[in-house]
Scaffold this motif. Sequence first.
Motif, mmCIF file in Angstrom:
data_model
loop_
_atom_site.group_PDB
_atom_site.id
_atom_site.type_symbol
_atom_site.label_atom_id
_atom_site.label_comp_id
_atom_site.label_asym_id
_atom_site.label_seq_id
_atom_site.Cartn_x
_atom_site.Cartn_y
_atom_site.Cartn_z
ATOM 1 N N ASP A 13 5.822 -16.990 -9.087
ATOM 2 C CA ASP A 13 4.641 -17.755 -9.267
ATOM 3 C C ASP A 13 4.913 -18.951 -10.246
ATOM 4 N N ASN A 14 6.149 -19.350 -10.259
ATOM 5 C CA ASN A 14 6.178 -20.798 -11.127
ATOM 6 C C ASN A 14 5.825 -21.785 -10.304
ATOM 7 N N ILE A 15 5.557 -22.894 -11.177
ATOM 8 C CA ILE A 15 4.797 -23.794 -10.481
ATOM 9 C C ILE A 15 5.665 -24.622 -9.268
ATOM 10 N N PHE A 16 6.992 -24.422 -9.409
ATOM 11 C CA PHE A 16 7.763 -25.231 -8.357
ATOM 12 C C PHE A 16 7.843 -24.429 -7.339
ATOM 13 N N ARG A 21 5.758 -23.632 -1.660
ATOM 14 C CA ARG A 21 4.872 -22.795 -0.480
ATOM 15 C C ARG A 21 3.813 -23.542 0.000
ATOM 16 N N GLY A 22 3.533 -24.856 -0.756
ATOM 17 C CA GLY A 22 2.231 -25.550 -0.295
ATOM 18 C C GLY A 22 1.193 -25.141 -0.925
ATOM 19 N N ASP A 23 1.340 -24.244 -2.124
ATOM 20 C CA ASP A 23 -0.038 -23.673 -2.697
ATOM 21 C C ASP A 23 -0.441 -24.747 -3.502
ATOM 22 N N LEU A 24 0.284 -25.697 -4.063
ATOM 23 C CA LEU A 24 -0.283 -26.785 -5.087
ATOM 24 C C LEU A 24 0.191 -28.140 -4.343
ATOM 25 N N ARG A 56 15.374 -19.390 -4.158
ATOM 26 C CA ARG A 56 15.102 -19.001 -5.401
ATOM 27 C C ARG A 56 16.107 -18.730 -6.759
ATOM 28 N N TYR A 57 16.229 -19.975 -7.394
ATOM 29 C CA TYR A 57 17.395 -20.119 -8.235
ATOM 30 C C TYR A 57 16.630 -20.435 -9.605
ATOM 31 N N VAL A 58 17.076 -19.796 -10.529
ATOM 32 C CA VAL A 58 16.315 -20.224 -12.184
ATOM 33 C C VAL A 58 16.943 -21.117 -12.631
ATOM 34 N N SER A 59 18.156 -21.591 -12.652
ATOM 35 C CA SER A 59 19.016 -22.517 -13.479
ATOM 36 C C SER A 59 20.000 -23.023 -12.510
ATOM 37 N N ILE A 106 11.861 -25.713 -19.132
ATOM 38 C CA ILE A 106 10.429 -25.333 -19.427
ATOM 39 C C ILE A 106 9.860 -24.594 -17.942
ATOM 40 N N VAL A 107 10.471 -25.057 -16.928
ATOM 41 C CA VAL A 107 10.290 -24.414 -15.596
ATOM 42 C C VAL A 107 11.271 -23.527 -14.896
ATOM 43 N N PRO A 108 11.254 -22.414 -14.674
ATOM 44 C CA PRO A 108 12.187 -21.548 -14.146
ATOM 45 C C PRO A 108 12.440 -21.446 -12.708
ATOM 46 N N HIS A 109 12.650 -22.752 -12.327
ATOM 47 C CA HIS A 109 13.157 -22.940 -11.005
ATOM 48 C C HIS A 109 14.088 -24.062 -10.942
#
Length: 127
Positions: A13-16, A21-24, A56-59, A106-109
């Motif tokens: 559910d992170n912003i990126f 996904r095209g949700d934002l 799906r990579y955090v860092s 600050i974004v976990p992607h």
Amino acid sequence: MTPVDPHQPYDDDNIFARILRGDLPCEKVYEDDWAFAFHDIAPVADTHVLVLPKGRYVSWDDFSANASAEEIAGFVRAVGTVARDLDLVDAGYRLINNIGKDGGQIVPHLHVHLLGGRAMGPMLSAN
């Protein structure tokens, strides 16, 4: 915002992830099988584009340890393609990747900030 632990589990559910996904909405610059790039909504340079791997990579640590060689090559090539497409190579540009609390993530992607269009000055202030 809460700093990111570079070893935390990936948050779908992170912003990126939601942008991928095209949700934002976003102002897309580039997309291929490995990467997605779009203009930052709070630019700090004339050109400020974020380039994300599609996985799906955090860092950077997570990506470099767990991505396939094909994913890594595809992402690195995509960053270069975006810089060339934006005509940043001749004048120069800066890439920034923030990792963890001290790095300011600050974004976990995993994402790379591609900055250009003006002289950047020193990498860090002397303060």
